[in-house]
Design a protein around this motif. Structure first.
Motif, PDB file in Angstrom:
ATOM      1  N   ASN A  85       0.829  -1.203   0.000  1.00  0.00           N
ATOM      2  CA  ASN A  85       0.000   0.000   0.000  1.00  0.00           C
ATOM      3  C   ASN A  85       0.860   1.247   0.000  1.00  0.00           C
ATOM      4  O   ASN A  85       1.940   1.284   0.606  1.00  0.00           O
ATOM      5  CB  ASN A  85      -0.889   0.035   1.251  1.00  0.00           C
ATOM      6  N   SER A  98       0.650   5.650   0.544  1.00  0.00           N
ATOM      7  CA  SER A  98      -0.144   6.754   1.056  1.00  0.00           C
ATOM      8  C   SER A  98      -0.862   7.446  -0.097  1.00  0.00           C
ATOM      9  O   SER A  98      -0.303   7.594  -1.189  1.00  0.00           O
ATOM     10  CB  SER A  98       0.768   7.755   1.767  1.00  0.00           C
ATOM     11  N   PRO A  99      -2.096   7.890   0.131  1.00  0.00           N
ATOM     12  CA  PRO A  99      -2.795   8.637  -0.934  1.00  0.00           C
ATOM     13  C   PRO A  99      -2.035   9.890  -1.357  1.00  0.00           C
ATOM     14  O   PRO A  99      -2.215  10.374  -2.482  1.00  0.00           O
ATOM     15  CB  PRO A  99      -4.134   9.002  -0.271  1.00  0.00           C
ATOM     16  N   GLY A 117     -10.687   4.315  -0.729  1.00  0.00           N
ATOM     17  CA  GLY A 117      -9.816   5.357  -1.244  1.00  0.00           C
ATOM     18  C   GLY A 117      -8.855   5.946  -0.228  1.00  0.00           C
ATOM     19  O   GLY A 117      -8.191   6.944  -0.499  1.00  0.00           O
ATOM     20  N   LYS A 118      -8.738   5.310   0.951  1.00  0.00           N
ATOM     21  CA  LYS A 118      -7.840   5.823   1.979  1.00  0.00           C
ATOM     22  C   LYS A 118      -6.413   5.328   1.802  1.00  0.00           C
ATOM     23  O   LYS A 118      -5.484   5.846   2.420  1.00  0.00           O
ATOM     24  CB  LYS A 118      -8.360   5.445   3.364  1.00  0.00           C
ATOM     25  N   LYS A 177      -3.687   3.559  -1.395  1.00  0.00           N
ATOM     26  CA  LYS A 177      -3.479   3.177  -2.793  1.00  0.00           C
ATOM     27  C   LYS A 177      -2.758   1.839  -2.829  1.00  0.00           C
ATOM     28  O   LYS A 177      -1.613   1.736  -2.385  1.00  0.00           O
ATOM     29  CB  LYS A 177      -2.664   4.237  -3.528  1.00  0.00           C
TER      30      LYS A 177
END
Length: 324
Positions: free
Chosen positions: A130, A132-133, A217-218, A220
């Motif tokens: 993952n 961070s957005p 959407g928290k 990516k």
């Protein structure tokens, strides 16, 4: 092997292992105790309970779950290693306790390779990379390029030094030729929270824990670490599909104390593998984002030994120490 044929094969093997009524009575003679090295309600605990329910129906004896969290699995391991190797006491072994701990040189009160006998798998636990957005990347390739252009400027979070998400990201850095700073936390939840807020840049985590935040959407998601895409995120490619040659799922297996009789081992293995073909168990595992695996004791043993070897080599190359 088609799923129906495989189910028939496993059930036939289970019946063969039990044999006639008089042979079946030899094992199990009483309830089976399955030790879980985690507190109740986590994914591994729920999977163990679901497996226990299925095994109880097949073996004609209850399977009692005994939660013994603490000391990276040592508390549960000590309870089981002292038990008789008669098949009535089993342990959920994890990558952290049976592969990472010995690879990192952690002092253990037993030898994971000789004091236990692998019986079968509890399951494979898909991991996901993952971001961070706030990180301006939309794919693994973009992330690798971004990191190469900024050596030493990015970081990755983990649940602690020597944990699975730490070690797997170290593997990714080696495979992709990048270097990020490690930011260890006291638990994956704290690390994931800072990842979502942009305090850290990337993190390996379980797909089960990440799925809701990815879909919301928290986070990516850049890649899964499994050998194939996962049904929960069918559009998310694997690491290998995107040019990073690494396959590493999380895992948990079932082991017994050394000295278990071959016939008892065969009965337990057949029962576990038949459970992995049970429709209700498969459906529940899918909800938990766990992949059921039907492997023989030898296949399970080979897999566990290979993982220890991979992590031992990684630790030797990187110099990771639990006290760093």
């Amino acid at each position: 092997m088609p799923s129906l044929d495989r189910r028939s094969f496993l059930l036939a093997g289970l019946a063969s292992a039990f044999g006639a009524g008089s042979a079946r009575a030899a094992f199990p003679e009483r309830p089976i105790q399955l030790f879980v090295p985690f507190a109740p309600a986590g994914g591994t605990d729920i999977a163990a309970r679901r497996l226990g329910e299925t095994l109880a129906r097949q073996l004609g004896q209850s399977v009692v779950i005994d939660n013994r969290p603490g000391a990276n699995g040592i508390v549960a391991g000590q309870a089981v290693v002292k038990a008789q190797g008669d098949g009535h006491t089993l342990l959920v072994a994890t990558a952290a306790s049976f592969a990472a701990a010995p690879a990192l040189g952690q002092k253990l009160p037993y030898d994971v390779a000789h004091d236990f006998v692998p019986v079968g798998m509890l399951g494979l636990f898909p991991l996901v990379l993952n971001a961070s957005p706030a990180l301006p990347v939309a794919s693994l390739a973009e992330f690798v390029a971004y990191a190469r252009q900024r050596p030493g400027q990015l970081n990755f979070a983990s649940a602690g030094i020597g944990g699975t998400n730490h070690l797997v990201f170290e593997m990714i850095m080696q495979a992709a030729g990048i270097r990020l700073a490690h930011v260890p936390y006291r638990g994956a939840g704290l690390a994931a929270a800072d990842l979502m807020s942009g305090q850290v840049h990337v993190m390996i985590d379980s797909l089960a824990a990440s799925l809701g935040n990815i879909q919301g959407g928290k986070l990516k998601a850049l890649a899964v670490t499994t050998d194939a895409r996962q049904p929960q995120l069918p559009d998310l490619p694997t690491l290998r599909e995107q040019g990073v040659d690494l396959v590493y799922p999380g895992w948990a297996s079932i082991v017994a104390p050394a000295g278990i009789a071959p016939d008892t081992l065969r009965i337990l293995s057949s029962a576990i593998n038949a459970a992995m073909a049970d429709a209700e168990l498969v459906a529940r595992y899918r909800e938990l984002v766990i992949e059921p695996v039907a492997w023989s004791p030898q296949e399970t043993s080979t897999f566990m030994a290979r993982d220890r070897a991979i992590l031992t080599e990684l630790v030797a190359k990187t110099g990771i120490k639990l006290t760093e």
